[in-house]
Design a protein around this motif. Structure first.
Motif, PDB file in Angstrom:
ATOM      1  N   PHE A  71       0.866  -1.169   0.000  1.00 19.03           N
ATOM      2  CA  PHE A  71       0.000   0.000   0.000  1.00 19.03           C
ATOM      3  C   PHE A  71       0.908   1.226   0.000  1.00 19.03           C
ATOM      4  N   GLN A  72       1.103   1.782  -1.185  1.00 19.67           N
ATOM      5  CA  GLN A  72       2.170   2.759  -1.413  1.00 19.67           C
ATOM      6  C   GLN A  72       1.690   4.190  -1.523  1.00 19.67           C
ATOM      7  N   ALA A  73       0.611   4.417  -2.228  1.00 23.04           N
ATOM      8  CA  ALA A  73       0.221   5.787  -2.560  1.00 23.04           C
ATOM      9  C   ALA A  73      -0.319   6.537  -1.348  1.00 23.04           C
ATOM     10  N   ASN A  74       0.241   7.716  -1.105  1.00 19.84           N
ATOM     11  CA  ASN A  74      -0.190   8.594  -0.025  1.00 19.84           C
ATOM     12  C   ASN A  74       0.026   7.974   1.353  1.00 19.84           C
ATOM     13  N   THR A  75      -0.906   8.232   2.297  1.00 19.85           N
ATOM     14  CA  THR A  75      -0.716   7.844   3.698  1.00 19.85           C
ATOM     15  C   THR A  75      -1.699   6.743   4.060  1.00 19.85           C
ATOM     16  N   ASN A  76      -1.208   5.529   4.185  1.00 23.96           N
ATOM     17  CA  ASN A  76      -2.086   4.359   4.201  1.00 23.96           C
ATOM     18  C   ASN A  76      -2.566   3.916   5.580  1.00 23.96           C
ATOM     19  N   THR A  77      -2.456   4.835   6.570  1.00 21.64           N
ATOM     20  CA  THR A  77      -3.154   4.624   7.840  1.00 21.64           C
ATOM     21  C   THR A  77      -4.045   5.826   8.150  1.00 21.64           C
ATOM     22  N   TYR A  78      -4.224   6.676   7.171  1.00 25.24           N
ATOM     23  CA  TYR A  78      -4.994   7.913   7.372  1.00 25.24           C
ATOM     24  C   TYR A  78      -6.473   7.664   7.067  1.00 25.24           C
ATOM     25  N   ALA A  79      -7.088   6.852   7.933  1.00 24.55           N
ATOM     26  CA  ALA A  79      -8.495   6.486   7.790  1.00 24.55           C
ATOM     27  C   ALA A  79      -8.912   5.730   9.048  1.00 24.55           C
ATOM     28  N   PRO A  80     -10.202   5.629   9.317  1.00 23.91           N
ATOM     29  CA  PRO A  80     -10.646   4.816  10.452  1.00 23.91           C
ATOM     30  C   PRO A  80     -10.178   3.369  10.310  1.00 23.91           C
ATOM     31  N   VAL A  81      -9.937   2.724  11.431  1.00 24.30           N
ATOM     32  CA  VAL A  81      -9.432   1.345  11.413  1.00 24.30           C
ATOM     33  C   VAL A  81     -10.378   0.413  10.672  1.00 24.30           C
ATOM     34  N   SER A  82     -11.665   0.656  10.743  1.00 23.29           N
ATOM     35  CA  SER A  82     -12.625  -0.196  10.026  1.00 23.29           C
ATOM     36  C   SER A  82     -12.350  -0.195   8.524  1.00 23.29           C
ATOM     37  N   ILE A  83     -11.967   0.958   7.982  1.00 23.77           N
ATOM     38  CA  ILE A  83     -11.640   1.052   6.551  1.00 23.77           C
ATOM     39  C   ILE A  83     -10.294   0.396   6.270  1.00 23.77           C
ATOM     40  N   LEU A  84      -9.331   0.593   7.165  1.00 18.01           N
ATOM     41  CA  LEU A  84      -8.028  -0.050   6.995  1.00 18.01           C
ATOM     42  C   LEU A  84      -8.190  -1.571   6.933  1.00 18.01           C
ATOM     43  N   LYS A  85      -8.973  -2.111   7.841  1.00 21.27           N
ATOM     44  CA  LYS A  85      -9.193  -3.569   7.863  1.00 21.27           C
ATOM     45  C   LYS A  85      -9.770  -4.055   6.545  1.00 21.27           C
ATOM     46  N   GLU A  86     -10.751  -3.336   6.044  1.00 16.21           N
ATOM     47  CA  GLU A  86     -11.386  -3.726   4.781  1.00 16.21           C
ATOM     48  C   GLU A  86     -10.372  -3.740   3.642  1.00 16.21           C
ATOM     49  N   LYS A  87      -9.577  -2.678   3.548  1.00 18.64           N
ATOM     50  CA  LYS A  87      -8.613  -2.567   2.453  1.00 18.64           C
ATOM     51  C   LYS A  87      -7.496  -3.609   2.592  1.00 18.64           C
ATOM     52  N   PHE A  88      -6.870  -3.665   3.766  1.00 21.12           N
ATOM     53  CA  PHE A  88      -5.709  -4.528   3.955  1.00 21.12           C
ATOM     54  C   PHE A  88      -6.084  -6.000   3.829  1.00 21.12           C
ATOM     55  N   GLU A  89      -7.178  -6.382   4.449  1.00 20.22           N
ATOM     56  CA  GLU A  89      -7.509  -7.804   4.494  1.00 20.22           C
ATOM     57  C   GLU A  89      -8.104  -8.309   3.189  1.00 20.22           C
TER      58      GLU A  89
END
Length: 308
Positions: A88-106
């Motif tokens: 996950f390279q583009a921009n800042t990839n923890t700049y979102a609620p954890v619920s969204i991070l989980k969806e994207k990463f997993e």
């Protein structure tokens, strides 16, 4: 012979690291999850920034799985049993609620032959809840967090409008390391008005923090950035290729041999590049670094040993 390489390099190569760890060919697949950046709130981000961490305008609206498979389908013809790390390279990839991070990463983590994730972010964009999630993620996959620092010199961070200070960066490193999360740090050589000593000091500073890996970039001035405006208005010295090679080699000598060298030059888009033009010949730069290290008979970590 340097122990941490498979191809006669004199520094700890990423290829060696992955091959030793996974016993397979491993590829990082760059992804754009369409995150933003906290540093965009008060302007256009860092003065060198164009479209975020890279020029991903063409991919930002594509489904993550589609992005991943486009790369995988090319690679699997030559390496059918290859493993993949979702980057996950583009921009800042923890700049979102954890619920969204989980969806994207997993979403990526659940794909076949994906053995890990690499998450590029900033030290000022990881909440306490996010640290907890990263710790959880680290227990179930091979996780690397990539933090941009660029320089350990406070005056430089202010000049480039980095948006955080060195103290914030160090605190983030400590939070990640106490959770046993692997950390790779990005630095840039040739930032405006920095001396060779400043750049070497950044490498020494990171070595003392016991990071796991490093990406060394050469500053490139891109069209349409605040840096381009600054350069045209009041030109500052740009490193020559030989100056860059000399600085990188000395930085490598000041880094412990166990620190993995993920990158030692960049490859900007020639259509966007203002300067330096020598950067477009990436492999020439890499080869010249190798040749010069042989000529000097030096290896990564040599000056760490000397100081002990």
């Amino acid at each position: 012979m340097f122990p941490y390489t498979l191809d006669n390099k004199r520094y700890h190569t990423l290829n060696y690291y992955y091959q030793t760890l996974f016993q397979h060919k491993v590829f990082k697949v760059s992804l754009n999850a369409n995150f933003s950046c906290p540093n965009f709130k008060n302007g256009n981000g860092c003065i060198f920034c164009l479209h975020g961490s890279n020029d991903y305008d063409t991919s930002k609206n594509k489904d993550l799985i589609k992005q991943f498979n486009e790369v995988k389908n090319v690679l699997k013809h030559k390496w059918p049993d290859g493993y993949y790390i979702g980057y996950f390279q583009a921009n800042t990839n923890t700049y979102a609620p954890v619920s969204i991070l989980k969806e994207k990463f997993e979403t990526i983590l659940n794909l076949d032959n994906v053995v890990g994730l690499s998450i590029a972010t900033r030290s000022d964009a990881i909440t306490d809840e996010c640290y907890e999630y990263l710790e959880e993620l680290n227990k179930k996959t091979f996780l690397t967090v990539e933090l941009g620092l660029q320089s350990s010199k406070e005056e430089t961070l202010k000049l480039i409008k980095r948006g955080h200070d060195v103290k914030n960066f160090v605190e983030s490193i400590k939070e990640l390391k106490k959770r046993n999360i692997k950390v790779v740090v990005h630095i840039i050589n040739g930032l405006p008005y920095e001396t060779k000593e400043d750049m070497i000091n950044t490498a020494k500073f990171l070595n003392d923090l016991e990071i796991d890996g490093i990406k060394i970039h050469m500053l490139h001035i891109l069209k349409g950035t605040e840096l381009e405006t600054m350069y045209h208005k009041q030109p500052f010295p740009i490193l020559t290729k030989q100056e860059y090679i000399d600085i990188v080699i000395e930085q490598l000598e000041h880094l412990n041999p166990n620190i993995v060298i993920h990158r030692i030059t960049g490859d900007p888009n020639i259509e966007d590049l203002v300067a330096p033009t020598w950067l477009v010949k990436k492999f020439c730069v890499l080869n010249d670094i190798d040749k010069e290290m042989v000529k000097r008979n030096v290896f990564q970590g040599d000056k760490v040993k000397d100081s002990n």
